[in-house]
Design a protein around this motif. Structure first.
Motif, PDB file in Angstrom:
ATOM      1  N   GLN A 477       0.841  -1.194   0.000  1.00  0.00           N
ATOM      2  CA  GLN A 477       0.000   0.000   0.000  1.00  0.00           C
ATOM      3  C   GLN A 477       0.876   1.243   0.000  1.00  0.00           C
ATOM      4  O   GLN A 477       2.022   1.213   0.461  1.00  0.00           O
ATOM      5  CB  GLN A 477      -0.950  -0.019   1.196  1.00  0.00           C
ATOM      6  N   ALA A 478       0.356   2.321  -0.565  1.00  0.00           N
ATOM      7  CA  ALA A 478       1.141   3.540  -0.725  1.00  0.00           C
ATOM      8  C   ALA A 478       1.469   4.182   0.624  1.00  0.00           C
ATOM      9  O   ALA A 478       2.501   4.839   0.770  1.00  0.00           O
ATOM     10  CB  ALA A 478       0.389   4.532  -1.610  1.00  0.00           C
ATOM     11  N   SER A 479       0.605   4.017   1.615  1.00  0.00           N
ATOM     12  CA  SER A 479       0.848   4.519   2.961  1.00  0.00           C
ATOM     13  C   SER A 479       0.055   3.643   3.911  1.00  0.00           C
ATOM     14  O   SER A 479      -0.716   2.773   3.477  1.00  0.00           O
ATOM     15  CB  SER A 479       0.423   5.978   3.097  1.00  0.00           C
ATOM     16  N   GLN A 480       0.213   3.887   5.202  1.00  0.00           N
ATOM     17  CA  GLN A 480      -0.492   3.058   6.159  1.00  0.00           C
ATOM     18  C   GLN A 480      -1.997   3.265   6.100  1.00  0.00           C
ATOM     19  O   GLN A 480      -2.761   2.461   6.644  1.00  0.00           O
ATOM     20  CB  GLN A 480       0.018   3.352   7.569  1.00  0.00           C
ATOM     21  N   PHE A 481      -2.461   4.319   5.429  1.00  0.00           N
ATOM     22  CA  PHE A 481      -3.887   4.607   5.364  1.00  0.00           C
ATOM     23  C   PHE A 481      -4.509   4.173   4.040  1.00  0.00           C
ATOM     24  O   PHE A 481      -5.725   4.230   3.887  1.00  0.00           O
ATOM     25  CB  PHE A 481      -4.134   6.105   5.573  1.00  0.00           C
ATOM     26  N   ASP A 482      -3.695   3.768   3.065  1.00  0.00           N
ATOM     27  CA  ASP A 482      -4.212   3.383   1.755  1.00  0.00           C
ATOM     28  C   ASP A 482      -4.647   1.913   1.746  1.00  0.00           C
ATOM     29  O   ASP A 482      -4.215   1.106   2.568  1.00  0.00           O
ATOM     30  CB  ASP A 482      -3.163   3.621   0.682  1.00  0.00           C
ATOM     31  N   LYS A 483      -5.469   1.600   0.777  1.00  0.00           N
ATOM     32  CA  LYS A 483      -5.969   0.245   0.622  1.00  0.00           C
ATOM     33  C   LYS A 483      -4.865  -0.665   0.081  1.00  0.00           C
ATOM     34  O   LYS A 483      -4.142  -0.293  -0.843  1.00  0.00           O
ATOM     35  CB  LYS A 483      -7.160   0.235  -0.337  1.00  0.00           C
ATOM     36  N   PRO A 484      -4.697  -1.877   0.645  1.00  0.00           N
ATOM     37  CA  PRO A 484      -3.678  -2.801   0.129  1.00  0.00           C
ATOM     38  C   PRO A 484      -3.954  -3.195  -1.318  1.00  0.00           C
ATOM     39  O   PRO A 484      -5.110  -3.374  -1.732  1.00  0.00           O
ATOM     40  CB  PRO A 484      -3.785  -4.008   1.058  1.00  0.00           C
ATOM     41  N   VAL A 485      -2.888  -3.315  -2.081  1.00  0.00           N
ATOM     42  CA  VAL A 485      -2.961  -3.709  -3.489  1.00  0.00           C
ATOM     43  C   VAL A 485      -2.279  -5.063  -3.640  1.00  0.00           C
ATOM     44  O   VAL A 485      -1.153  -5.258  -3.161  1.00  0.00           O
ATOM     45  CB  VAL A 485      -2.277  -2.668  -4.386  1.00  0.00           C
ATOM     46  N   PHE A 486      -2.942  -5.994  -4.297  1.00  0.00           N
ATOM     47  CA  PHE A 486      -2.376  -7.322  -4.530  1.00  0.00           C
ATOM     48  C   PHE A 486      -1.201  -7.212  -5.493  1.00  0.00           C
ATOM     49  O   PHE A 486      -1.323  -6.621  -6.573  1.00  0.00           O
ATOM     50  CB  PHE A 486      -3.450  -8.239  -5.115  1.00  0.00           C
ATOM     51  N   VAL A 487      -0.037  -7.775  -5.104  1.00  0.00           N
ATOM     52  CA  VAL A 487       1.142  -7.681  -5.966  1.00  0.00           C
ATOM     53  C   VAL A 487       1.645  -9.044  -6.419  1.00  0.00           C
ATOM     54  O   VAL A 487       2.600  -9.124  -7.201  1.00  0.00           O
ATOM     55  CB  VAL A 487       2.286  -6.917  -5.264  1.00  0.00           C
ATOM     56  N   GLY A 488       1.042 -10.130  -5.956  1.00  0.00           N
ATOM     57  CA  GLY A 488       1.454 -11.446  -6.423  1.00  0.00           C
ATOM     58  C   GLY A 488       1.261 -12.508  -5.364  1.00  0.00           C
ATOM     59  O   GLY A 488       0.883 -12.222  -4.222  1.00  0.00           O
ATOM     60  N   ASN A 489       1.494 -13.744  -5.749  1.00  0.00           N
ATOM     61  CA  ASN A 489       1.423 -14.850  -4.797  1.00  0.00           C
ATOM     62  C   ASN A 489       2.380 -15.954  -5.200  1.00  0.00           C
ATOM     63  O   ASN A 489       2.882 -15.987  -6.316  1.00  0.00           O
ATOM     64  CB  ASN A 489      -0.020 -15.381  -4.664  1.00  0.00           C
ATOM     65  N   VAL A 490       2.638 -16.835  -4.268  1.00  0.00           N
ATOM     66  CA  VAL A 490       3.561 -17.940  -4.513  1.00  0.00           C
ATOM     67  C   VAL A 490       3.194 -19.074  -3.572  1.00  0.00           C
ATOM     68  O   VAL A 490       2.740 -18.857  -2.454  1.00  0.00           O
ATOM     69  CB  VAL A 490       5.034 -17.499  -4.296  1.00  0.00           C
ATOM     70  N   SER A 491       3.344 -20.307  -4.030  1.00  0.00           N
ATOM     71  CA  SER A 491       2.998 -21.446  -3.193  1.00  0.00           C
ATOM     72  C   SER A 491       4.004 -21.615  -2.072  1.00  0.00           C
ATOM     73  O   SER A 491       5.182 -21.284  -2.202  1.00  0.00           O
ATOM     74  CB  SER A 491       2.895 -22.729  -4.021  1.00  0.00           C
ATOM     75  N   LYS A 492       3.518 -22.124  -0.958  1.00  0.00           N
ATOM     76  CA  LYS A 492       4.342 -22.342   0.228  1.00  0.00           C
ATOM     77  C   LYS A 492       4.894 -23.763   0.192  1.00  0.00           C
ATOM     78  O   LYS A 492       4.151 -24.739   0.117  1.00  0.00           O
ATOM     79  CB  LYS A 492       3.500 -22.130   1.488  1.00  0.00           C
ATOM     80  N   THR A 493       6.213 -23.883   0.232  1.00  0.00           N
ATOM     81  CA  THR A 493       6.826 -25.208   0.219  1.00  0.00           C
ATOM     82  C   THR A 493       7.656 -25.434   1.476  1.00  0.00           C
ATOM     83  O   THR A 493       7.545 -26.470   2.117  1.00  0.00           O
ATOM     84  CB  THR A 493       7.705 -25.397  -1.025  1.00  0.00           C
ATOM     85  N   GLU A 494       8.501 -24.489   1.827  1.00  0.00           N
ATOM     86  CA  GLU A 494       9.362 -24.635   2.988  1.00  0.00           C
ATOM     87  C   GLU A 494       8.873 -23.756   4.131  1.00  0.00           C
ATOM     88  O   GLU A 494       7.866 -23.060   4.006  1.00  0.00           O
ATOM     89  CB  GLU A 494      10.798 -24.288   2.611  1.00  0.00           C
TER      90      GLU A 494
END
Length: 642
Positions: A477-494
């Protein structure tokens, strides 16, 4: 080129944090520990490059694993408690890196939960899942007494959130809480603990009435989990004669306190009839003790004449447990060590399942299933066996953390041991378990780059104890008051997952998602750390970069592949000139190299990394006189007796 060289060196240094040690894991994020600081600085105004890497203190032991038939192993996690020394360490050892204590691993040897910081790097024993309290699974364990006697040890029960549910002391006149057994019974109201006490006795039994020696008696106590009151207790002296011990004889020298350890109790269990099954290591015998008057109902002796006709022998056994007990017929499992520190009665240790019938004359005992130690060796100390829900047998052979799983037919399916021979494990278990820590996931992020066109933010995320994470979603997010923006994902292995996103993302969060696509945990908002731009090779238009607005650089789905995962190509900015293109290509190569190293195995990756690092380090050492600080190993375990 200088800027790119610094960037390459910084990234390699960070990658090396995972692979520089061959027997212990390293993490950037554990228990809210600080970030890995990618901060090159000029030390004292000199030209020496100094890279500060702050790593948390958790260094979990690695496993070497061999599968003979993975398709037939039972589902579940490994519950192990590595220790360096069987006795408590000196107080100064409390400040070593967190390595010992309770740990949960998956069947690939990836860490799921470490409880070492929770229990101050102290030894923990008999760490397992129990299902007898309420409708939820719990964890039971023994927290060992301290060397200075300030704490006498406890039996402890944790809930599925890894928080203390009950802390059970042993009545003070019964001594320290022994490390061998904390057996929460099926009613969930009481637990069994082994007891060691000392008293001075006459040696009249050995024809030496004028002499006295101290004796370490073995016994057990049944403890109310709510009140800690002892509801039943039993001691070996005046029940088991001195003549039954195989560890002492009529000519043995007298001893002062604690005295002769003549029976050495190491397990106790209780059946529905209210009788108790105990294992005495130094008499090579299993005893059934009456819950009414404490008399010995029968003896099953491994080496000498007992009360049974039997078709097998055993000695120095551990972990005798009822699998079934109906009337006079009992099905019992135990580990047949077949040896101790001094002698070996057989050539190989084994796990046994036996049938005991005490309603016939003569009484009989026979082997139903035998599982020999896969490497053909002997377990001279400690160990246990566990029949799994699918009837596979899971065995801990103790030294070196050696564990095995067998099919019901006796086929070896899996063997594993700690990569480091310095550590051992008293008992190990395997359970299906869902852990839900109350603490949020831990996230650390850092930004690197040489100019505005190639800034990237690296995330590291872990969640100590969460068992069912399928993948991680990353937000900024641009600041602590802005809405979170999805930037990606990755599978959990370790245990710890790394993710790289384009741009300088300052306010970041990470979300855990299960296999059904349901989010069930989110981290606190974290501020991204950054290097000293003046000395890091920064060649941008301004003296230092400003964070990007994630809504601008991650405003559509063009950065995701068809299956929803972020593409490595799309993590890097577009090159506008040949120089930028070279940086883009080299950085992408580095990222791919990192992923390749994670997939091709630790040893080969380590060789490749060492070769690459040696060349780079040698060049810089010649040019700048860089000094390398090496990892200092912990001493080998002293081979103390039980």
């Amino acid at each position: 080129m200088l800027g790119f060289g610094l960037l390459l060196l910084l990234c390699l240094q960070n990658v090396a944090a995972w692979y520089s040690d061959d027997d212990l894991m390293s993490f950037v994020t554990v228990s809210g520990a600080g970030p890995s600081c990618l901060c090159p600085e000029l030390d004292g105004g000199s030209a020496n490059l100094r890279i500060l890497v702050q790593l948390p203190d958790v260094r979990a032991v690695k496993f070497d694993i061999t599968y003979q038939d993975r398709n037939r192993v039972a589902p579940g996690y490994w519950f192990v408690s590595p220790y360096l020394h069987i006795s408590p360490d000196e107080p100064t050892s409390l400040y070593e890196q967190y390595q010992v204590g309770p740990h949960i691993y998956d069947q690939d040897g990836h860490l799921i939960w470490t409880g070492s910081p929770v229990f101050d790097n102290r030894n923990v024993f008999d760490f397992k899942v129990i299902h007898s309290i309420g409708n939820e699974p719990h964890i039971s364990l023994i927290l060992q007494y301290t060397i200075d006697g300030s704490e006498r040890g406890y039996g402890m029960i944790l809930d599925k959130n890894y928080e203390v549910f009950k802390k059970v002391p042993l009545r003070q006149d019964l001594g320290l809480f022994d490390i061998h057994e904390f057996n929460v019974l099926k009613d969930g109201k009481t637990a069994l603990a082994t007891v060691y006490l000392n008293e001075e006795i006459s040696l009249a039994e050995f024809g030496r009435p004028e002499e006295q020696t101290w004796l370490e008696t073995g016994g057990f106590a049944e403890i109310d989990l709510n009140t800690a009151e002892v509801t039943y207790e039993w001691r070996s002296y005046n029940q088991i004669p001195l003549a039954e011990t195989v560890h002492y004889g009529p000519s043995s020298a007298v001893e002062g306190p604690p005295g002769w350890d003549y029976v050495h109790i190491n397990s106790v269990d209780k059946n529905d009839n209210g009788d108790y099954l105990i294992s005495m290591r130094f008499t090579n015998t299993l005893y059934l003790i009456s819950g009414v008057d404490g008399r010995i109902i029968w003896r099953l002796n491994g080496q000498h004449n007992g009360d049974f006709e039997q078709d097998f022998t055993f000695s120095k056994q551990h972990d005798a447990k009822f699998l079934e007990s109906q009337g006079t017929r009992h099905i019992i499992s135990f580990l047949n060590n077949a040896s101790d520190e001094e002698y070996a009665e057989e050539e190989v240790s084994s796990a046994l399942i036996i049938e005991v019938e005490s309603g016939t004359f003569p009484m009989t005992a026979r082997v139903l299933r035998r599982y020999n130690r896969p490497d053909g060796d002997l377990t001279r100390l400690r160990g246990n066996s566990q029949v799994l829900p699918n009837q596979n047998m899971f065995v801990c052979w103790s030294q070196g953390g050696y564990i095995s799983e067998f099919s019901v037919e006796g086929d070896p399916l899996m063997s594993a041991r700690f990569t480091s021979p310095r550590y051992s494990n008293y008992r190990a278990y395997k359970f299906e378990f869902t852990g839900r820590p109350h603490t949020p996931p831990d996230v650390v992020s850092s930004v690197i780059g040489t100019d505005e066109s190639n800034l990237v933010t690296t995330f590291w995320v872990s969640w100590n104890g969460a068992t069912d994470i399928a993948y991680w979603n990353f937000y900024a997010q641009a600041s602590q008051f802005d809405k979170p923006v999805f930037v990606g994902n990755v599978s959990k292995t370790e245990f710890e997952t790394m993710f790289i996103a384009k741009g300088y993302l300052d306010w970041v969060t990470v979300e855990a998602v299960d296999r059904d696509g349901k989010a069930f945990g989110i981290s606190k908002v974290h501020r991204t750390s950054f290097p000293n731009w003046e000395t890091s090779g920064w060649n941008g238009y301004s003296s230092s970069p400003r964070p990007n607005n994630p809504a601008t650089i991650h405003q559509d789905d063009s950065s995701t592949t068809a299956d929803g995962w972020t593409s490595d190509e799309d993590l890097l900015p577009t090159a506008d000139d040949p120089a930028d293109a070279q940086i883009r290509k080299a950085t992408l190569m580095l990222m791919n190299t990192y992923e390749t190293m994670r997939s091709i195995g630790g040893l080969f990756a380590l060789v490749l990394l060492l070769a690459l690092m040696s060349g780079i380090m040698a060049s810089f050492m010649l040019i700048r006189g860089w000094r390398v600080r090496l990892y200092q190993r912990v001493p080998m375990e002293a081979r103390y007796p039980d």
